[in-house]
Write a protein that holds these residues in place. Sequence first.
Motif, short mmCIF file in Angstrom:
data_model
loop_
_atom_site.label_atom_id
_atom_site.label_comp_id
_atom_site.label_asym_id
_atom_site.label_seq_id
_atom_site.Cartn_x
_atom_site.Cartn_y
_atom_site.Cartn_z
N VAL A 80 17.37 -13.80 29.70
CA VAL A 80 17.74 -14.63 29.23
C VAL A 80 16.50 -14.32 27.99
N TYR A 81 15.38 -14.24 28.12
CA TYR A 81 13.76 -14.66 27.09
C TYR A 81 13.33 -13.02 27.53
N LEU A 82 13.04 -12.85 25.85
CA LEU A 82 12.49 -11.24 25.96
C LEU A 82 10.49 -11.35 26.74
N HIS A 83 10.34 -10.69 27.07
CA HIS A 83 9.24 -10.44 28.17
C HIS A 83 8.39 -9.08 27.88
N GLN A 84 7.56 -9.04 26.19
CA GLN A 84 7.86 -8.62 26.13
C GLN A 84 5.92 -7.27 26.93
N VAL A 85 5.81 -6.40 26.94
CA VAL A 85 4.57 -6.44 27.91
C VAL A 85 3.75 -5.21 27.15
N VAL A 86 2.25 -5.13 27.09
CA VAL A 86 1.22 -4.77 26.52
C VAL A 86 0.27 -3.73 27.91
N ALA A 87 0.42 -2.72 27.94
CA ALA A 87 -0.16 -1.63 29.61
C ALA A 87 -1.49 -1.19 28.30
N ASN A 118 -7.85 5.48 29.46
CA ASN A 118 -8.45 5.44 28.63
C ASN A 118 -8.55 4.77 27.61
N HIS A 119 -8.51 3.49 27.69
CA HIS A 119 -8.58 2.28 26.82
C HIS A 119 -7.50 2.01 25.84
N THR A 120 -6.65 3.46 25.66
CA THR A 120 -5.21 3.62 24.59
C THR A 120 -4.03 1.80 25.68
N LYS A 121 -3.16 1.76 24.47
CA LYS A 121 -2.03 0.51 24.68
C LYS A 121 -0.85 1.10 24.46
N ASN A 122 -0.12 0.54 25.22
CA ASN A 122 1.33 0.95 25.74
C ASN A 122 1.93 -0.07 25.14
N HIS A 123 2.92 -0.69 24.06
CA HIS A 123 3.44 -1.71 23.84
C HIS A 123 5.01 -1.38 24.25
N TYR A 124 5.43 -2.78 25.45
CA TYR A 124 7.11 -2.03 25.25
C TYR A 124 8.01 -3.79 24.82
N PRO A 125 8.82 -2.97 24.76
CA PRO A 125 9.75 -4.57 23.83
C PRO A 125 10.48 -5.68 24.97
N ASP A 126 10.23 -5.22 26.24
CA ASP A 126 10.62 -6.46 27.60
C ASP A 126 10.03 -5.21 28.41
N LEU A 127 10.74 -6.55 29.54
CA LEU A 127 9.97 -6.39 31.18
C LEU A 127 10.45 -4.51 31.53
N LYS A 128 11.72 -5.10 31.34
CA LYS A 128 13.26 -3.64 31.78
C LYS A 128 12.01 -1.69 31.26
N ALA A 163 9.04 -2.00 30.30
CA ALA A 163 7.73 -1.31 31.03
C ALA A 163 8.12 -0.49 32.35
N LEU A 164 8.42 -1.25 33.17
CA LEU A 164 9.01 -0.74 34.52
C LEU A 164 9.40 0.53 34.36
N ALA A 165 10.76 0.91 33.48
CA ALA A 165 10.98 2.29 33.43
C ALA A 165 9.86 3.83 33.34
N ALA A 166 8.60 3.03 32.70
CA ALA A 166 7.29 3.59 32.50
C ALA A 166 6.61 3.75 32.68
N TRP A 167 6.56 2.83 33.37
CA TRP A 167 4.85 2.65 34.71
C TRP A 167 4.70 4.29 34.70
N ASP A 168 3.54 4.14 34.45
CA ASP A 168 2.94 5.40 35.38
C ASP A 168 1.60 5.14 36.08
N GLU A 169 0.21 5.87 36.83
CA GLU A 169 -0.81 5.82 37.66
C GLU A 169 -1.83 5.54 36.31
N SER A 170 -1.72 6.32 35.15
CA SER A 170 -3.08 5.80 34.25
C SER A 170 -2.44 4.45 33.68
N GLN A 171 -1.61 3.25 34.10
CA GLN A 171 -1.79 2.13 33.61
C GLN A 171 -2.86 1.33 34.06
N GLN A 172 -3.39 0.57 33.65
CA GLN A 172 -4.83 0.02 35.04
C GLN A 172 -4.16 -1.89 34.99
N GLU A 173 -3.50 -2.24 33.90
CA GLU A 173 -3.09 -3.23 33.15
C GLU A 173 -2.26 -3.48 32.36
#
Length: 400
Positions: A291-298, A302-312, A314-324
């Motif tokens: 239903v709703y957009l669930h944007q994700v900021v990872a 190395n203190h950089t951030k990745n932005h994903y337009p929706d949770l789907k 982000a789930l597809a792009a996750w890797d072990e370098s992402q801490q939060e």
Amino acid sequence: MITPYGHLTYCSNIHPGEKWNDHFQSLRENLPFIKQQLSPDQPFGLGLRVANEASIELSKPEVLAEFKSWLAENDIYVFVINGFPYGGFHNVVVKDDVHAPDWTTIDRLEYTIRLFEILAELLPEGMHGGVSTPPLSYRFWWETEGDKQKATERATSHILELLDKLISIEKETGKYLHLDIEPEPDGILDNTGDFVQWYKETLILRGEEYLGAKYGYSDQQATEAILRHIQLCYDICHAAVGYEDPQEILDSLNKVGIKVGRIQVSSALKVNFESDPGIKLKAIETFDEPVYLHQVVARNANHTKNHYPDLKEALAAWDESQQEWRVHFHVPLFINNYGVLESTQSDIIKTLNIHRENQFSSYMEVETYTWGVLPEDIQKPIGESIVRELEWVKKILSYE
């Protein structure tokens, strides 16, 4: 309701009804109970959500008169309106359409003017009133930076037309009204930094020219009018998703003199991947709903951030370098943990503590609309859930 730290309410976007009669029925079914629990002997304020179709109906004098009469009979007042979602918000797929029509369109301008005309009629004497609105447009609708800049210019022109209307309303009625622009991840105004930059470099400069030509305002007079009528809707959930610090937000606003029209008290989801990442990925996957957009900021190691337009995505792009991860999902305020997942409740507490020490807005509006994620054993009817949210805010503000 009135507190030592300003007016506290909740947003009626939790109640369904894109047509006015349907929404009014939801209000009649829930508001008297909520008021009785929270403010039995004092007036109770409401943050009203009015969809476009409902706004057309509510603009009819006889319909508005009926609503005003009901408010008076129940000792309820309206002082803010949520003008962000234009159309369907319940039982439909919303996603990025929550931004449509955006501020590049005349439809958004006309809808927002209609909301302000309604608010001018409902607003109690001696109070100012605000209408919240989207952050100009959704950035992924514009293919190039040039396209996005043109969209920003068109949106700014329409906001200046709205400003003209607010100046006129105050001159004619004495009602002081302000547009509360709400930065959101992946909006053209994604965060407070984007908002302040646009405000200084585009809105004020264009506004000085516009008001100078129309009214003969000096640059100072024009800037004062802009600062008075165009404000920030500070959504704590949205700021937390962007890892923004509350004090830094306020410092950046104060440098320009930008006011906070309202604090939207809201909470996002947080995922700490430094332990049990597989378990947590499976847990957050259950929140991937249609239903709703669930944007994700990872946040990466190395203190950089990745932005994903929706949770789907982000789930597809996750890797072990992402801490939060911070996930745009308006979860209930009073819960800090959802099993192995967390919320950004600490950002709410920090923001309200700053507000308690140095009040930076007159209005606080709880905006929670994802009640379905609650564990079954603590789910309650919607009225009781709203009361629980507002009681939690009162406890954080520490007053009785």
